[in-house]
Write a protein that holds these residues in place. Structure first.
Motif, PDB file in Angstrom:
ATOM      1  N   ASP A 137      39.756   9.907  28.565  1.00 35.91           N
ATOM      2  CA  ASP A 137      40.214   9.903  27.158  1.00 35.91           C
ATOM      3  C   ASP A 137      39.166   8.898  26.573  1.00 35.91           C
ATOM      4  O   ASP A 137      38.489   9.265  25.471  1.00 35.91           O
ATOM      5  CB  ASP A 137      41.509   9.002  27.033  1.00 35.91           C
ATOM      6  N   LEU A 138      38.598   7.879  26.961  1.00 29.63           N
ATOM      7  CA  LEU A 138      37.503   6.905  26.760  1.00 29.63           C
ATOM      8  C   LEU A 138      36.106   7.621  26.777  1.00 29.63           C
ATOM      9  O   LEU A 138      35.485   7.633  25.885  1.00 29.63           O
ATOM     10  CB  LEU A 138      37.371   5.714  27.400  1.00 29.63           C
ATOM     11  N   ALA A 139      36.062   8.563  27.738  1.00 29.03           N
ATOM     12  CA  ALA A 139      34.739   9.344  27.828  1.00 29.03           C
ATOM     13  C   ALA A 139      34.702  10.234  26.888  1.00 29.03           C
ATOM     14  O   ALA A 139      33.685  10.446  26.346  1.00 29.03           O
ATOM     15  CB  ALA A 139      34.835   9.921  29.386  1.00 29.03           C
ATOM     16  N   SER A 140      35.813  11.033  26.655  1.00 25.84           N
ATOM     17  CA  SER A 140      35.694  11.919  25.374  1.00 25.84           C
ATOM     18  C   SER A 140      35.322  11.423  24.168  1.00 25.84           C
ATOM     19  O   SER A 140      34.373  11.944  23.260  1.00 25.84           O
ATOM     20  CB  SER A 140      37.185  12.782  25.625  1.00 25.84           C
ATOM     21  N   ALA A 141      35.865  10.264  23.847  1.00 26.39           N
ATOM     22  CA  ALA A 141      35.695   9.787  22.373  1.00 26.39           C
ATOM     23  C   ALA A 141      34.105   9.017  22.787  1.00 26.39           C
ATOM     24  O   ALA A 141      33.420   9.357  21.503  1.00 26.39           O
ATOM     25  CB  ALA A 141      36.667   8.481  22.350  1.00 26.39           C
TER      26      ALA A 141
END
Length: 432
Positions: A269-273
Protein backbone atom coordinates in the motif's frame (compact mmCIF):
# COMPACT_ATOMS: atom_id res chain seq x y z
CA UNK A 1 22.30 67.67 -16.53
CA UNK A 2 18.81 67.86 -15.19
CA UNK A 3 16.61 70.92 -14.69
CA UNK A 4 14.70 70.92 -11.39
CA UNK A 5 12.53 74.00 -11.86
CA UNK A 6 12.64 77.37 -13.55
CA UNK A 7 14.62 78.43 -16.57
CA UNK A 8 18.34 77.67 -16.72
CA UNK A 9 20.71 80.18 -15.12
CA UNK A 10 23.67 81.72 -16.80
CA UNK A 11 26.50 79.54 -18.10
CA UNK A 12 28.45 78.12 -15.18
CA UNK A 13 31.38 76.94 -17.27
CA UNK A 14 31.53 73.23 -16.40
CA UNK A 15 33.07 70.37 -18.37
CA UNK A 16 33.12 66.53 -17.82
CA UNK A 17 35.56 64.99 -15.39
CA UNK A 18 38.42 63.02 -16.99
CA UNK A 19 37.88 59.25 -17.05
CA UNK A 20 40.92 58.71 -14.82
CA UNK A 21 39.02 60.30 -11.92
CA UNK A 22 35.90 58.12 -12.20
CA UNK A 23 34.93 55.60 -9.52
CA UNK A 24 33.43 52.32 -10.64
CA UNK A 25 32.29 50.54 -7.43
CA UNK A 26 31.88 52.74 -4.37
CA UNK A 27 29.12 52.06 -1.83
CA UNK A 28 28.70 55.77 -1.01
CA UNK A 29 26.84 58.72 -2.40
CA UNK A 30 28.59 62.09 -2.45
CA UNK A 31 26.54 65.24 -2.07
CA UNK A 32 28.10 68.73 -2.21
CA UNK A 33 26.74 72.22 -2.11
CA UNK A 34 28.76 75.27 -3.27
CA UNK A 35 27.08 77.37 -0.61
CA UNK A 36 28.66 75.37 2.18
CA UNK A 37 31.95 73.61 2.72
CA UNK A 38 30.17 70.80 4.64
CA UNK A 39 30.20 67.41 2.94
CA UNK A 40 27.64 64.64 3.62
CA UNK A 41 27.90 60.99 2.73
CA UNK A 42 24.81 58.87 2.18
CA UNK A 43 24.87 55.08 1.74
CA UNK A 44 23.39 54.12 -1.60
CA UNK A 45 22.38 50.58 -0.60
CA UNK A 46 23.30 47.84 -3.04
CA UNK A 47 23.77 50.15 -6.05
CA UNK A 48 27.54 50.47 -5.89
CA UNK A 49 28.09 53.82 -7.59
CA UNK A 50 28.55 57.40 -6.61
CA UNK A 51 26.42 60.40 -7.43
CA UNK A 52 27.64 63.95 -7.37
CA UNK A 53 24.89 66.44 -6.69
CA UNK A 54 25.70 70.10 -7.15
CA UNK A 55 23.16 72.83 -6.67
CA UNK A 56 23.65 76.41 -7.79
CA UNK A 57 21.28 79.18 -6.99
CA UNK A 58 20.99 82.57 -8.65
CA UNK A 59 18.53 85.16 -9.89
CA UNK A 60 17.14 85.51 -13.34
CA UNK A 61 18.08 88.80 -14.83
CA UNK A 62 15.32 91.31 -15.33
CA UNK A 63 12.58 89.91 -13.07
CA UNK A 64 14.48 88.84 -9.97
CA UNK A 65 12.98 85.32 -9.94
CA UNK A 66 15.15 82.93 -7.94
CA UNK A 67 16.07 79.75 -9.78
CA UNK A 68 17.81 76.54 -8.84
CA UNK A 69 19.85 74.27 -11.01
CA UNK A 70 20.80 70.76 -9.94
CA UNK A 71 23.61 68.97 -11.69
CA UNK A 72 23.42 65.16 -11.01
CA UNK A 73 26.27 63.07 -12.34
CA UNK A 74 26.59 59.26 -12.11
CA UNK A 75 30.13 58.13 -12.91
CA UNK A 76 30.90 61.55 -14.35
CA UNK A 77 31.47 64.96 -12.86
CA UNK A 78 32.01 68.58 -13.75
CA UNK A 79 35.07 70.78 -13.56
CA UNK A 80 35.34 74.53 -13.99
CA UNK A 81 36.47 75.50 -17.48
CA UNK A 82 39.52 77.70 -17.82
CA UNK A 83 38.87 81.39 -18.18
CA UNK A 84 35.21 81.21 -17.08
CA UNK A 85 35.28 81.31 -13.29
CA UNK A 86 36.46 83.36 -10.36
CA UNK A 87 38.97 82.10 -7.72
CA UNK A 88 36.35 81.61 -5.01
CA UNK A 89 34.28 79.31 -7.26
CA UNK A 90 37.40 77.41 -8.22
CA UNK A 91 38.30 76.68 -4.58
CA UNK A 92 34.80 75.46 -3.83
CA UNK A 93 34.71 73.40 -7.06
CA UNK A 94 37.92 71.55 -6.32
CA UNK A 95 36.76 70.37 -2.89
CA UNK A 96 35.02 67.37 -4.35
CA UNK A 97 37.99 66.52 -6.62
CA UNK A 98 40.13 65.99 -3.51
CA UNK A 99 37.42 63.77 -2.05
CA UNK A 100 37.23 61.73 -5.25
CA UNK A 101 40.96 61.09 -5.10
CA UNK A 102 40.63 60.04 -1.47
CA UNK A 103 37.88 57.55 -2.34
CA UNK A 104 39.98 56.22 -5.18
CA UNK A 105 42.63 55.28 -2.60
CA UNK A 106 40.27 53.04 -0.58
CA UNK A 107 41.92 49.61 -0.05
CA UNK A 108 40.81 46.92 -2.46
CA UNK A 109 39.74 44.52 0.25
CA UNK A 110 37.11 47.03 1.43
CA UNK A 111 35.38 46.73 -1.96
CA UNK A 112 35.74 42.96 -2.23
CA UNK A 113 33.94 42.51 1.08
CA UNK A 114 30.73 43.59 -0.65
CA UNK A 115 30.74 40.84 -3.25
CA UNK A 116 30.86 37.52 -1.37
CA UNK A 117 29.59 35.80 1.78
CA UNK A 118 31.64 36.50 4.85
CA UNK A 119 31.75 32.86 5.92
CA UNK A 120 32.63 31.19 2.62
CA UNK A 121 35.60 31.63 0.26
CA UNK A 122 34.61 32.85 -3.16
CA UNK A 123 36.78 30.45 -5.15
CA UNK A 124 37.68 26.90 -4.20
CA UNK A 125 38.41 25.42 -0.79
CA UNK A 126 41.06 27.15 1.25
CA UNK A 127 44.23 25.28 2.04
CA UNK A 128 44.48 24.55 5.75
CA UNK A 129 47.40 22.50 7.11
CA UNK A 130 45.35 21.08 9.99
CA UNK A 131 42.41 20.04 7.83
CA UNK A 132 44.72 18.79 5.08
CA UNK A 133 46.49 16.57 7.61
CA UNK A 134 43.17 15.32 8.99
CA UNK A 135 41.93 14.50 5.49
CA UNK A 136 45.10 12.56 4.76
CA UNK A 137 44.72 10.57 7.99
CA UNK A 138 41.08 9.87 7.19
CA UNK A 139 41.93 8.54 3.74
CA UNK A 140 44.50 6.21 5.27
CA UNK A 141 41.91 4.82 7.69
CA UNK A 142 43.18 6.59 10.82
CA UNK A 143 39.85 8.12 11.73
CA UNK A 144 40.64 8.49 15.44
CA UNK A 145 43.74 10.60 14.77
CA UNK A 146 41.75 12.68 12.30
CA UNK A 147 39.03 13.15 14.92
CA UNK A 148 41.60 14.37 17.47
CA UNK A 149 42.79 16.99 14.98
CA UNK A 150 39.42 18.22 13.73
CA UNK A 151 37.50 18.65 17.00
CA UNK A 152 40.04 20.99 18.72
CA UNK A 153 40.36 23.00 15.51
CA UNK A 154 36.57 23.46 15.26
CA UNK A 155 36.39 24.60 18.88
CA UNK A 156 39.27 27.04 18.45
CA UNK A 157 38.04 28.49 15.14
CA UNK A 158 34.28 29.09 15.33
CA UNK A 159 34.49 31.93 12.77
CA UNK A 160 36.96 30.38 10.34
CA UNK A 161 36.02 30.85 6.67
CA UNK A 162 36.71 27.17 5.97
CA UNK A 163 34.88 25.83 9.01
CA UNK A 164 32.38 24.11 6.71
CA UNK A 165 35.20 21.89 5.50
CA UNK A 166 36.04 20.93 9.08
CA UNK A 167 32.41 20.06 9.82
CA UNK A 168 32.22 17.89 6.71
CA UNK A 169 35.45 16.08 7.58
CA UNK A 170 34.06 15.42 11.06
CA UNK A 171 30.91 13.94 9.48
CA UNK A 172 33.11 11.67 7.36
CA UNK A 173 35.01 10.62 10.49
CA UNK A 174 31.77 9.48 12.14
CA UNK A 175 30.71 7.75 8.91
CA UNK A 176 33.90 5.67 8.96
CA UNK A 177 33.57 5.12 12.70
CA UNK A 178 30.05 3.72 12.25
CA UNK A 179 28.22 6.47 14.15
CA UNK A 180 26.03 7.24 11.16
CA UNK A 181 23.37 9.24 13.03
CA UNK A 182 25.96 11.68 14.35
CA UNK A 183 27.42 11.96 10.86
CA UNK A 184 23.96 12.77 9.53
CA UNK A 185 23.48 15.59 12.05
CA UNK A 186 26.90 17.10 11.28
CA UNK A 187 25.84 17.21 7.63
CA UNK A 188 22.70 19.01 8.75
CA UNK A 189 24.88 21.49 10.64
CA UNK A 190 26.90 22.21 7.52
CA UNK A 191 23.84 22.76 5.32
CA UNK A 192 22.05 24.88 7.93
CA UNK A 193 24.97 27.16 8.76
CA UNK A 194 26.74 27.25 5.40
CA UNK A 195 24.06 26.98 2.68
CA UNK A 196 26.42 28.51 0.09
CA UNK A 197 29.20 26.04 0.79
CA UNK A 198 30.66 24.07 -2.08
CA UNK A 199 30.33 21.01 0.16
CA UNK A 200 26.54 21.37 0.41
CA UNK A 201 25.70 18.64 -2.10
CA UNK A 202 28.55 16.46 -0.87
CA UNK A 203 26.94 16.56 2.57
CA UNK A 204 23.56 15.81 1.03
CA UNK A 205 25.04 12.81 -0.80
CA UNK A 206 26.58 11.57 2.44
CA UNK A 207 23.15 11.76 4.10
CA UNK A 208 21.70 9.68 1.26
CA UNK A 209 24.47 7.09 1.69
CA UNK A 210 23.71 6.91 5.42
CA UNK A 211 20.00 6.29 4.82
CA UNK A 212 20.73 3.76 2.07
CA UNK A 213 23.11 1.84 4.38
CA UNK A 214 20.43 1.62 7.07
CA UNK A 215 17.87 0.35 4.54
CA UNK A 216 20.39 -2.25 3.37
CA UNK A 217 20.66 -3.69 6.87
CA UNK A 218 23.22 -1.58 8.71
CA UNK A 219 22.26 -1.35 12.41
CA UNK A 220 23.08 0.88 15.33
CA UNK A 221 24.78 -0.40 18.45
CA UNK A 222 23.27 -1.34 21.79
CA UNK A 223 25.64 -2.47 24.55
CA UNK A 224 28.38 -2.70 21.96
CA UNK A 225 26.36 -4.91 19.61
CA UNK A 226 24.87 -3.82 16.29
CA UNK A 227 21.35 -5.04 16.85
CA UNK A 228 19.17 -1.90 16.52
CA UNK A 229 17.47 -1.58 13.10
CA UNK A 230 17.14 1.96 11.79
CA UNK A 231 14.85 1.53 8.82
CA UNK A 232 12.19 3.96 10.04
CA UNK A 233 14.85 6.59 10.71
CA UNK A 234 16.29 5.96 7.24
CA UNK A 235 12.93 6.65 5.61
CA UNK A 236 12.75 9.90 7.58
CA UNK A 237 16.26 10.78 6.41
CA UNK A 238 15.27 10.26 2.78
CA UNK A 239 12.21 12.45 3.29
CA UNK A 240 14.38 15.22 4.75
CA UNK A 241 16.67 15.00 1.73
CA UNK A 242 13.67 15.61 -0.51
CA UNK A 243 12.69 18.61 1.60
CA UNK A 244 16.24 19.95 1.55
CA UNK A 245 16.62 19.87 -2.25
CA UNK A 246 13.19 19.44 -3.90
CA UNK A 247 13.31 18.56 -7.58
CA UNK A 248 17.01 17.68 -7.58
CA UNK A 249 18.37 14.37 -8.92
CA UNK A 250 19.21 13.33 -5.37
CA UNK A 251 15.65 14.02 -4.22
CA UNK A 252 14.44 11.89 -7.15
CA UNK A 253 16.70 9.04 -6.06
CA UNK A 254 15.55 9.41 -2.45
CA UNK A 255 11.87 9.07 -3.36
CA UNK A 256 12.50 6.07 -5.60
CA UNK A 257 14.66 4.43 -2.92
CA UNK A 258 11.80 4.87 -0.46
CA UNK A 259 9.29 3.29 -2.83
CA UNK A 260 11.66 0.41 -3.63
CA UNK A 261 12.14 -0.28 0.08
CA UNK A 262 8.38 -0.48 0.62
CA UNK A 263 8.06 -2.77 -2.41
CA UNK A 264 10.88 -5.08 -1.33
CA UNK A 265 9.49 -5.37 2.20
CA UNK A 266 5.94 -6.17 0.94
CA UNK A 267 4.42 -2.91 2.20
CA UNK A 268 2.48 -2.67 -1.03
CA UNK A 269 0.00 0.00 0.00
CA UNK A 270 2.84 2.40 0.84
CA UNK A 271 4.78 1.29 -2.24
CA UNK A 272 1.86 2.04 -4.54
CA UNK A 273 1.43 5.51 -3.04
CA UNK A 274 5.19 6.25 -3.24
CA UNK A 275 5.47 5.09 -6.85
CA UNK A 276 2.44 7.19 -7.76
CA UNK A 277 4.03 10.24 -6.12
CA UNK A 278 7.24 9.61 -8.07
CA UNK A 279 5.40 9.41 -11.41
CA UNK A 280 3.60 12.67 -10.66
CA UNK A 281 6.66 14.53 -9.38
CA UNK A 282 9.16 13.37 -12.02
CA UNK A 283 7.15 12.60 -15.18
CA UNK A 284 10.23 12.97 -17.42
CA UNK A 285 12.45 10.62 -15.47
CA UNK A 286 13.80 7.61 -17.35
CA UNK A 287 12.65 5.47 -14.41
CA UNK A 288 8.96 6.27 -14.93
CA UNK A 289 8.13 3.13 -17.02
CA UNK A 290 9.54 0.78 -14.38
CA UNK A 291 7.93 2.86 -11.64
CA UNK A 292 4.51 2.54 -13.27
CA UNK A 293 4.99 -1.21 -13.66
CA UNK A 294 5.86 -1.60 -9.99
CA UNK A 295 2.93 0.59 -9.02
CA UNK A 296 0.59 -1.73 -10.92
CA UNK A 297 2.15 -4.79 -9.31
CA UNK A 298 1.82 -3.16 -5.88
CA UNK A 299 -1.87 -2.52 -6.49
CA UNK A 300 -2.40 -6.10 -7.63
CA UNK A 301 -0.58 -7.45 -4.57
CA UNK A 302 -3.07 -5.69 -2.28
CA UNK A 303 -5.92 -7.94 -3.46
CA UNK A 304 -6.49 -10.49 -0.71
CA UNK A 305 -8.88 -12.88 -2.45
CA UNK A 306 -12.39 -13.22 -3.93
CA UNK A 307 -14.07 -12.67 -0.57
CA UNK A 308 -12.58 -9.18 -0.25
CA UNK A 309 -12.80 -5.83 -1.99
CA UNK A 310 -11.88 -5.74 -5.68
CA UNK A 311 -10.67 -2.13 -5.77
CA UNK A 312 -6.97 -3.17 -5.97
CA UNK A 313 -7.78 -5.34 -8.99
CA UNK A 314 -9.57 -2.51 -10.75
CA UNK A 315 -6.70 -0.09 -10.10
CA UNK A 316 -4.08 -2.60 -11.21
CA UNK A 317 -5.91 -3.41 -14.44
CA UNK A 318 -6.21 0.26 -15.37
CA UNK A 319 -2.52 0.78 -14.66
CA UNK A 320 -1.51 -2.26 -16.74
CA UNK A 321 -3.63 -0.98 -19.64
CA UNK A 322 -1.85 2.38 -19.45
CA UNK A 323 1.51 0.61 -19.58
CA UNK A 324 0.41 -1.32 -22.68
CA UNK A 325 -0.51 1.92 -24.43
CA UNK A 326 2.50 4.03 -23.41
CA UNK A 327 5.31 1.46 -23.21
CA UNK A 328 4.55 -1.48 -25.54
CA UNK A 329 8.10 -2.85 -25.35
CA UNK A 330 8.07 -2.91 -21.57
CA UNK A 331 4.58 -4.46 -21.64
CA UNK A 332 5.85 -7.26 -23.85
CA UNK A 333 8.89 -7.90 -21.67
CA UNK A 334 6.88 -7.89 -18.44
CA UNK A 335 3.99 -9.97 -19.90
CA UNK A 336 1.45 -7.30 -19.01
CA UNK A 337 -1.21 -9.08 -21.11
CA UNK A 338 -0.83 -12.13 -18.88
CA UNK A 339 -1.31 -10.02 -15.75
CA UNK A 340 -4.48 -8.53 -17.23
CA UNK A 341 -5.83 -12.02 -17.97
CA UNK A 342 -5.11 -13.01 -14.38
CA UNK A 343 -7.01 -9.96 -13.11
CA UNK A 344 -9.99 -10.85 -15.33
CA UNK A 345 -9.95 -14.37 -13.91
CA UNK A 346 -9.93 -12.95 -10.37
CA UNK A 347 -12.87 -10.68 -11.20
CA UNK A 348 -14.77 -13.66 -12.64
CA UNK A 349 -13.95 -15.66 -9.53
CA UNK A 350 -15.20 -12.83 -7.36
CA UNK A 351 -18.56 -12.69 -9.21
CA UNK A 352 -18.97 -16.46 -9.03
CA UNK A 353 -18.16 -16.59 -5.29
CA UNK A 354 -20.70 -13.84 -4.65
CA UNK A 355 -23.35 -15.74 -6.65
CA UNK A 356 -22.58 -18.88 -4.65
CA UNK A 357 -23.07 -16.88 -1.47
CA UNK A 358 -26.53 -15.84 -2.64
CA UNK A 359 -27.33 -19.50 -3.34
CA UNK A 360 -26.34 -20.50 0.17
CA UNK A 361 -28.40 -17.68 1.73
CA UNK A 362 -31.58 -18.55 -0.21
CA UNK A 363 -31.48 -15.67 -2.66
CA UNK A 364 -31.80 -17.57 -5.94
CA UNK A 365 -32.61 -14.53 -8.10
CA UNK A 366 -29.42 -12.76 -7.04
CA UNK A 367 -27.45 -15.94 -7.64
CA UNK A 368 -28.97 -16.40 -11.11
CA UNK A 369 -28.15 -12.79 -12.01
CA UNK A 370 -24.49 -13.20 -11.09
CA UNK A 371 -24.12 -16.61 -12.73
CA UNK A 372 -25.50 -15.18 -15.98
CA UNK A 373 -23.16 -12.22 -15.61
CA UNK A 374 -20.12 -14.53 -15.35
CA UNK A 375 -21.24 -16.58 -18.37
CA UNK A 376 -21.75 -13.51 -20.58
CA UNK A 377 -18.75 -11.48 -19.45
CA UNK A 378 -16.13 -14.25 -19.14
CA UNK A 379 -17.46 -17.01 -21.39
CA UNK A 380 -14.10 -18.80 -21.75
CA UNK A 381 -13.16 -18.78 -18.08
CA UNK A 382 -13.25 -21.71 -15.69
CA UNK A 383 -15.79 -19.82 -13.57
CA UNK A 384 -18.17 -19.65 -16.57
CA UNK A 385 -18.25 -23.45 -16.65
CA UNK A 386 -19.00 -23.57 -12.92
CA UNK A 387 -21.67 -20.88 -13.31
CA UNK A 388 -23.50 -22.89 -16.03
CA UNK A 389 -23.56 -25.93 -13.77
CA UNK A 390 -24.80 -23.89 -10.80
CA UNK A 391 -27.45 -22.13 -12.91
CA UNK A 392 -28.94 -25.52 -13.90
CA UNK A 393 -29.56 -26.34 -10.25
CA UNK A 394 -31.57 -23.20 -9.48
CA UNK A 395 -35.40 -23.28 -9.43
CA UNK A 396 -37.29 -22.05 -12.48
CA UNK A 397 -38.65 -19.06 -10.56
CA UNK A 398 -35.08 -17.73 -10.17
CA UNK A 399 -34.70 -17.53 -13.94
CA UNK A 400 -37.63 -15.13 -14.37
CA UNK A 401 -35.60 -12.17 -13.08
CA UNK A 402 -34.11 -9.55 -15.41
CA UNK A 403 -30.88 -10.65 -17.14
CA UNK A 404 -27.69 -8.69 -16.57
CA UNK A 405 -26.82 -5.99 -19.13
CA UNK A 406 -24.34 -6.87 -21.86
CA UNK A 407 -20.81 -6.58 -20.55
CA UNK A 408 -17.20 -7.39 -21.30
CA UNK A 409 -13.99 -7.56 -19.27
CA UNK A 410 -13.18 -3.90 -19.92
CA UNK A 411 -16.54 -2.72 -18.59
CA UNK A 412 -16.40 -5.28 -15.79
CA UNK A 413 -13.11 -3.78 -14.59
CA UNK A 414 -14.87 -0.44 -14.19
CA UNK A 415 -18.02 -1.68 -12.42
CA UNK A 416 -17.84 -5.38 -11.55
CA UNK A 417 -21.01 -7.20 -10.71
CA UNK A 418 -21.66 -8.22 -7.15
CA UNK A 419 -19.76 -5.25 -5.77
CA UNK A 420 -22.72 -4.13 -3.76
CA UNK A 421 -23.99 -1.40 -6.08
CA UNK A 422 -27.55 -0.23 -5.89
CA UNK A 423 -28.41 -1.80 -9.24
CA UNK A 424 -27.03 -5.22 -8.37
CA UNK A 425 -29.51 -7.83 -7.11
CA UNK A 426 -28.78 -8.41 -3.49
CA UNK A 427 -26.38 -5.50 -3.44
CA UNK A 428 -28.04 -4.00 -0.38
CA UNK A 429 -27.89 -7.28 1.52
CA UNK A 430 -24.97 -8.84 3.33
CA UNK A 431 -22.15 -10.33 1.22
CA UNK A 432 -19.29 -12.67 1.98
Amino acid sequence: MGLVHGPPPRDTGFQPVPSSLRIQRTPLRLSLSPRSTATSFVKSGRAHRFELVRQTRGFRRGNGIRTGLETRVTGEGCLPAAGNYNPAHMIRGWHWVVLLLAFNAVPLYAQQALTGPASQPAIGLQSNPTLDRAETLLKSGQWKAAHDLIVPWLKANPKAPDRDRGVFLLAEVYWVNGDRVRAFYHCDELMDNYPESRLFFSALQLQYDIADAYLNGFKDTFLGMRVVPMTDEAIEMLFRIQERSPGSPLAERALKRTADYYFNTSQFDLASAAYGAFARSYPRSHDVPQVRLRQALSSLAQFRGPRFDTTPLIDARAQFREIEQRYPELAADADVAGWIDRIDADLARKAYVTGDFYTRTNQPKGAAYLFRYVIETYPNSHEATLARAALATLPASALTGPPPPPSNPEAAATQPAGAGGAGTPGGSERRP
